[in-house]
Motif scaffolding. Structure first.
Motif, PDB file in Angstrom:
ATOM      1  N   LEU A  75     -68.571  -8.601  93.337  1.00  9.25           N
ATOM      2  CA  LEU A  75     -69.874  -9.235  93.534  1.00  9.25           C
ATOM      3  C   LEU A  75     -69.759 -10.430  94.485  1.00  9.25           C
ATOM      4  N   VAL A  76     -68.683 -11.203  94.299  1.00  9.17           N
ATOM      5  CA  VAL A  76     -68.472 -12.374  95.161  1.00  9.17           C
ATOM      6  C   VAL A  76     -68.250 -11.924  96.601  1.00  9.17           C
ATOM      7  N   TYR A  99     -69.216  -9.161  97.955  1.00  8.57           N
ATOM      8  CA  TYR A  99     -70.473  -8.620  98.485  1.00  8.57           C
ATOM      9  C   TYR A  99     -71.412  -9.757  98.888  1.00  8.57           C
ATOM     10  N   THR A 100     -71.457 -10.794  98.026  1.00  9.74           N
ATOM     11  CA  THR A 100     -72.324 -11.939  98.317  1.00  9.74           C
ATOM     12  C   THR A 100     -71.926 -12.599  99.627  1.00  9.74           C
ATOM     13  N   LEU A 113     -73.560  -9.664  81.229  1.00 12.22           N
ATOM     14  CA  LEU A 113     -72.710  -8.814  80.391  1.00 12.22           C
ATOM     15  C   LEU A 113     -72.728  -9.293  78.939  1.00 12.22           C
ATOM     16  N   ALA A 157     -66.835  -8.894  88.957  1.00 10.75           N
ATOM     17  CA  ALA A 157     -67.098 -10.246  89.465  1.00 10.75           C
ATOM     18  C   ALA A 157     -66.520 -10.467  90.873  1.00 10.75           C
ATOM     19  N   ILE A 163     -79.940  -9.413  88.767  1.00 11.13           N
ATOM     20  CA  ILE A 163     -79.377  -9.762  87.451  1.00 11.13           C
ATOM     21  C   ILE A 163     -80.498 -10.083  86.464  1.00 11.13           C
ATOM     22  N   PHE A 174     -66.406  -4.353  78.361  1.00 11.73           N
ATOM     23  CA  PHE A 174     -67.192  -5.382  79.050  1.00 11.73           C
ATOM     24  C   PHE A 174     -66.272  -6.343  79.813  1.00 11.73           C
ATOM     25  N   PHE A 229     -73.484 -13.119  86.301  1.00 13.13           N
ATOM     26  CA  PHE A 229     -72.941 -11.796  85.996  1.00 13.13           C
ATOM     27  C   PHE A 229     -72.325 -11.804  84.594  1.00 13.13           C
ATOM     28  N   TYR A 230     -71.564 -12.864  84.324  1.00  9.63           N
ATOM     29  CA  TYR A 230     -70.957 -13.026  82.995  1.00  9.63           C
ATOM     30  C   TYR A 230     -72.044 -13.083  81.919  1.00  9.63           C
ATOM     31  N   ILE A 276     -73.350 -17.155  90.801  1.00 10.83           N
ATOM     32  CA  ILE A 276     -73.426 -15.682  90.779  1.00 10.83           C
ATOM     33  C   ILE A 276     -72.449 -15.113  89.743  1.00 10.83           C
ATOM     34  N   VAL A 277     -71.233 -15.643  89.752  1.00 10.05           N
ATOM     35  CA  VAL A 277     -70.226 -15.163  88.786  1.00 10.05           C
ATOM     36  C   VAL A 277     -70.700 -15.468  87.363  1.00 10.05           C
ATOM     37  N   ILE A 319     -79.131 -11.084  94.534  1.00 13.13           N
ATOM     38  CA  ILE A 319     -78.281 -10.695  93.407  1.00 13.13           C
ATOM     39  C   ILE A 319     -78.795 -11.339  92.119  1.00 13.13           C
ATOM     40  N   ILE A 321     -65.291  -4.631  82.914  1.00 12.31           N
ATOM     41  CA  ILE A 321     -66.400  -4.613  83.890  1.00 12.31           C
ATOM     42  C   ILE A 321     -66.480  -5.966  84.583  1.00 12.31           C
ATOM     43  N   PHE A 322     -66.326  -7.027  83.797  1.00 12.00           N
ATOM     44  CA  PHE A 322     -66.428  -8.369  84.383  1.00 12.00           C
ATOM     45  C   PHE A 322     -65.284  -8.621  85.361  1.00 12.00           C
TER      46      PHE A 322
END
Lengths: 479, 544
Positions: free
Chosen positions: A23-24, A26-27, B61, A20, B469, A12, B57-58, B53-54, B465, A15-16
């Protein structure tokens, strides 16, 4: 179990740590492109929303799988031919620019129906149509300027005669006045040798004052009152401002040397000498709002004062100079005939005899320092013949305007010349009226003088732009 | 063994100032996070949107991680559904006497087989250990029930569950610890119960705890400690060594399962370091689960799930609510803290420091049932639930003490100190801030938008996003709903399928419940600690 737990934890965590940043990126519009343009690139997007919704989207020649409202993402910077197609409506097609990291917002595309939705509201012949701004009332007058007047409520579709008292029918009104936002109509005339001031509200008995004495020749050019407090009427003749008290049934001098005035939020805003001032409707708490404002007006004489929000006021001089109390102060030098302000989007529409322009206040928040308001001015139309009036339509995205007897729909575009569509003709000497609340343009039919309307925006179908901007507050914050 | 001064009282000079700074830290951090994010949303919405967003996501998970271990813990709990713990205890006795198992290995069904295999593994571990347990016949259970305003209606089902269990009540020593300031009816109820059940147990003692003893606050721990000391004298007088005794401190509404004391005895026997361990069952709130408003139901189920998930991390497990421990350890560490509200977790930390980190909590995969807060009316229950959660969140008072302990300790490995300290701090901060961020603040940036932001890609991408989530998070919610239905007591006829379906739907209110009955009371507790407005024990309303 301990090993398993550790393995899951590290999985995990990995993955983070990997996900992360992706994701940033992409955002923010970054993505990895394979092929010839290999590498990390920043894309843009187009937001499309139509009224009515559900239009098919074509980007280039390819059909996009979603219908409006929709967001087309991951577009490389450039120009994209966009075509929106909905059955029974004319297709909408534009070449839309996309910038890296930016959203091109076409949030209020209005699709024009192939079969316009005309409605006849009243099958009687009228000569004049006067709208009461910021209300759902129209005044309809028969038989020229001296004929009987009716009030038409376009929301409830009800019609009422103005001034119902029998003794007034034959004498009133000699002069009619309206005040933006107020559902009342004021009539001033002579009856039994006295000046009578009568206020009529839909479905209510008239209230008024009779006024005798030295003011026999009293013939005010302007009468204004507060939309939320109709007790006091402020009447201007020459440079004198009088106040009539409908409760006490008397009238008295209020201010002198007044070049222009408005009543808003229980205060009288007025221009006197060089300064723009305000005073409570009861005559208390005088306050200077803008000292030496006269230097921006560039001329002496009468000034029309148009308050649009608690801290924003427009001034229109006799020669048509348009000025506001916010920098850069002067919006147009001359020839402006009228203005309309969209409070929600902080957008001003103004017109001269031959042109229509707009001004928009946008808050910029720099990385450092305080936010600042900036004005963006645009000429939306040039080459008109005799523009009578103009209205913002569809949340400030379109303009409905009347040039001579013809009414047009204007579609301003950020990235191309505006498009103009002719809608219909109105009766000679009458004016059309449009409100976003109804989505309809009201007018008197060219041939019959009947009250008609054309539905421009199918309100029940209109979807709001997600997370709509709230910029009205920003202006207040920046005060 | 360390002589760590656990109480915050009697600290002086620099130590007191430092302790105050540590008391301020959690509240200050939570408020800084919340206010900082709000300000960032207003003045730097792009930056705020990226942080959110970060964070989301955290959070996702973490949610998946917790759900995975919740499922594993639930599976572990269900493995022992049909375990005959008394029989297991007898087998351990035999194993200790003969060095081998008699008549084992007859398990049928996959659950029983796995359970049996775990049993075999635990015996192997016991064999390898150098500390044989006492035989079950020599083990006594000291059960302390602190009482302030609980009536016989609440108490009697508890006492009955002790009597009716599989483990012999003749090895159970019940102590009703009654506050002297309690109403006369409470005292009378205690004596009536003593008269009715006294001869069924090894002993049944009523200990009156005087008000205002020096150094004590009006907290449950003071009452329990006073009773434990009295019980100790009785045990000494009857020649029972503390090593033979397992002490359980139960809330008055705790109803144990039929095999609870047998399971506890088993766990105590097979755990090699039994004298330096607490034993934590899974608390469930089933006594009156159908008699309370929906929000209270899901809140308490959430608390059970939290404990169930924690049970899968024994090396990080801290005691909570009704729990048990070695009586020897309790005596050696000086009993429960007498000036702290959160005595349940504080006793773990007290023992942890006393034994220089050589202390742990052993999860018990069995349940004990308590009452959901019920104050009668809906609004009164809201208030009571809020106060109860605030009291639970007051566990943050452990943070300055534990941090002080970690900084002073030379013998506890630094990794252990960091792990426990970070978990404690992060847990409390998350408790007070996450629901606010997820439910409110996370949605703010678009509402304070400037043209630069509203014309940017992030303005349109961030809500998408977030939506993805939250949709993924609903998988966790669905799992939680299913598990909550499975964990419910077997249906009585009057609690129909429809009622259960409504209970499932109640979970949809979790965002609101989490904000108003979890984050808000936690934030208040931290704020109180920050401002030195210390709490005293407030007894939850429990009605049946």
């Amino acid at each position: 179990m301990k090993l398993f737990r550790r393995a899951v934890f590290f999985l995990f965590a990995a993955i983070f740590l990997i996900g992360a940043p992706q994701l940033v990126f992409y955002t923010l519009g970054y993505s990895f492109k394979a092929g010839s343009e290999q590498g990390i690139v920043q894309s843009g997007l187009i937001f499309l929303s139509t009224a009515p919704p559900g239009a098919a989207i074509y980007v280039g020649g390819r059909r996009y799988r979603e219908t409006t409202p929709s967001i087309i993402r991951d577009l490389m910077p450039g120009h994209y031919p966009i075509r929106l197609v909905l059955k029974d409506y004319f297709p909408w097609a534009r070449n839309v620019p996309v910038e890296a990291g930016k959203a091109t917002v076409l949030g209020s595309v209005l699709l024009r129906p192939r079969q316009p939705d005309w409605k006849t509201h009243i099958l009687q012949t009228y000569d004049r149509l006067i709208s009461i701004p910021a209300t759902h009332h129209l005044l309809l007058q028969k038989d020229g300027d001296s004929g009987p007047v009716e009030i038409y409520d376009w929301k409830s579709k009800k019609r009422y005669p103005l001034f119902t008292a029998p003794e007034l029918k034959s004498h009133f009104p000699e002069n009619l006045f309206i005040s933006p936002g107020s559902l009342a109509v004021l009539g001033i005339g002579k009856f039994d040798g006295k000046i009578q001031v009568r206020l009529a509200k839909t479905g209510e008995e008239e209230s008024g004052v009779s006024w005798t004495g030295a003011e026999k020749d009293f013939n005010p050019k302007q009468v204004k009152w507060d939309e939320r407090d109709e007790r006091y009427l402020f009447m201007r003749q020459e440079n004198e401002l009088k106040r009539a008290d409908l409760y006490q049934k008397n009238a008295s001098d209020f201010l002198s040397g007044v070049r222009g005035y408005a009543v808003d939020n229980r205060r009288v805003l007025y221009f006197s000498g060089q300064d723009f001032l305000s005073i409570d409707v009861t005559g208390k708490s005088p306050k200077a709002i803008w000292k030496d404002a006269d230097s921006f007006l560039g001329e002496e004489g009468e000034i029309e004062i148009i308050p649009v929000s608690p801290d924003m006021v427009f001034f229109l001089t006799a020669k048509g100079r348009l000025v506001t109390n916010h920098p850069p102060r002067i919006i147009a030098d001359e020839k402006v005939q009228g203005v309309q302000f969209d409070k929600k989007n902080q957008k001003l529409l103004y017109w001269t005899e031959t042109a229509v322009g707009s001004a928009e206040w946008i808050s910029h928040k720099p990385a450092m320092g305080a936010p600042a308001l900036e004005i963006t001015k645009k000429t939306l139309l040039e080459g008109g013949r005799r523009i009578q009036t103009a209205f913002w339509a569809h949340d400030g995205a379109y303009v409905v305007y009347q040039d001579q007897n013809k009414v047009y729909l204007l579609e301003p575009q950020a990235f191309a010349d505006p498009l103009v569509y002719e809608l219909f003709e109105v009766k000679n000497g009458s004016q059309a009226f449009y409100s976003d609340d109804s989505g309809e343009v009201f007018y008197l039919d060219k041939n019959t003088g009947h009250l008609m309307s054309l539905e421009l925006i199918p309100k029940w179908k209109v979807m709001e732009v997600p997370l709509a901007l709230i910029r009205e507050k920003e202006i207040e914050t920046l005060k | 063994m360390s002589q760590f001064h656990f109480s915050r009282r009697k600290l002086s000079g620099g130590a007191r100032v430092f302790e105050r700074a540590l008391e301020i830290l959690p509240g200050l951090t939570s408020w800084s996070i919340l206010i900082g994010l709000i300000l960032l949303s207003v003045f730097q919405p792009v930056c705020a949107a990226i942080i959110i967003i970060v964070f989301e996501f955290y959070w996702l998970l973490r949610l998946f991680y917790l759900t995975l271990f919740l499922m594993l813990s639930y599976t572990r709990l269900s493995l022992e559904d049909k375990t005959n713990w008394l029989e297991r205890v007898r087998k351990v006795d035999d194993f200790m006497r003969n060095g081998a198992l008699s008549g084992s290995g007859a398990a049928s069904g996959w659950k029983s087989k796995i359970s049996e295999s775990i049993f075999q593994k635990e015996l192997k571990r016991l064999r390898a250990a150098s500390s044989p347990p006492p035989l079950s016949a020599d083990i006594y259970h000291l059960v302390i029930v602190p009482i302030l305003k609980e009536t016989a209606e609440i108490l009697e089902p508890s006492i009955q569950s002790f009597v009716q269990g599989s483990f012999s009540p003749k090895q159970i020593f019940v102590v009703l610890a009654v506050e002297e300031r309690a109403e006369k009816a409470v005292h009378e109820a205690a004596f009536a119960l003593q008269a009715k059940y006294g001869n069924r147990f090894f002993d049944f003692l009523i200990v009156k705890h005087p008000d205002g003893l020096e150094g004590e606050a009006r907290v449950k721990g003071a009452n329990a400690s006073f009773a434990a000391k009295a019980a100790h004298q009785v045990l000494v007088s009857r020649s029972i060594a503390p090593e033979q005794v397992i002490v359980s401190c139960f809330d008055a509404d705790t109803v144990v399962s039929f095999d609870y004391f047998a399971c506890l005895t088993y766990c105590f026997m097979v755990f090699p370091d039994r004298q330096r361990a607490s034993f934590q069952p899974i608390p469930v709130y089933h006594n009156n689960i159908w008699d309370v408003p929906g929000f209270a139901r899901i809140l308490e189920t959430g608390a059970s799930f939290f404990q169930l998930t924690e049970a899968s991390h024994p090396d990080r497990l801290v005691t909570f609510s009704s729990h048990s421990m070695s009586f020897k350890a309790l005596v050696e560490v000086g009993y429960w803290p007498v000036d702290m509200v959160s005595d349940d977790s504080a006793i773990f930390w007290k023992a942890f420091f006393h034994y220089d980190g050589d202390y742990r909590t052993v999860p018990m995969f069995t349940t004990l049932s308590m009452d959901v807060v019920n104050a009668g009316g809906w609004w009164q229950t809201c208030v009571s639930v809020y106060k109860q959660k605030r009291r639970w969140a007051w566990g943050v008072e452990n943070f300055p003490i534990v941090t002080r302990g970690f900084l002073q300790s030379k013998k506890i490995p630094i990794f252990e100190r960091l792990r426990h300290g970070c978990k404690l701090f992060e847990g409390h901060i998350a408790w007070a801030t996450w629901p606010f961020i997820l439910g409110v603040i996370g949605w703010l940036p678009p509402f304070f938008t400037s043209r630069e932001f509203s014309d940017s890609v992030i303005y349109y991408t961030a809500p998408r996003i977030s939506g993805i989530i939250f949709n993924l998070a609903s998988v966790s919610l669905l799992t939680t709903i299913v598990l909550s239905l499975m964990l419910l007591p077997k249906a009585k006829i009057k609690y129909s399928f429809f009622r259960r379906a409504v209970h499932a739907l109640e979970w949809l209110a979790i965002p609101l419940v989490a904000i108003f009955f979890s984050a808000l009371p936690a934030l208040e507790a931290q704020t109180r600690l920050m401002l030195a407005k210390y709490m005293e024990f407030w007894v939850s309303d429990k009605k049946r």
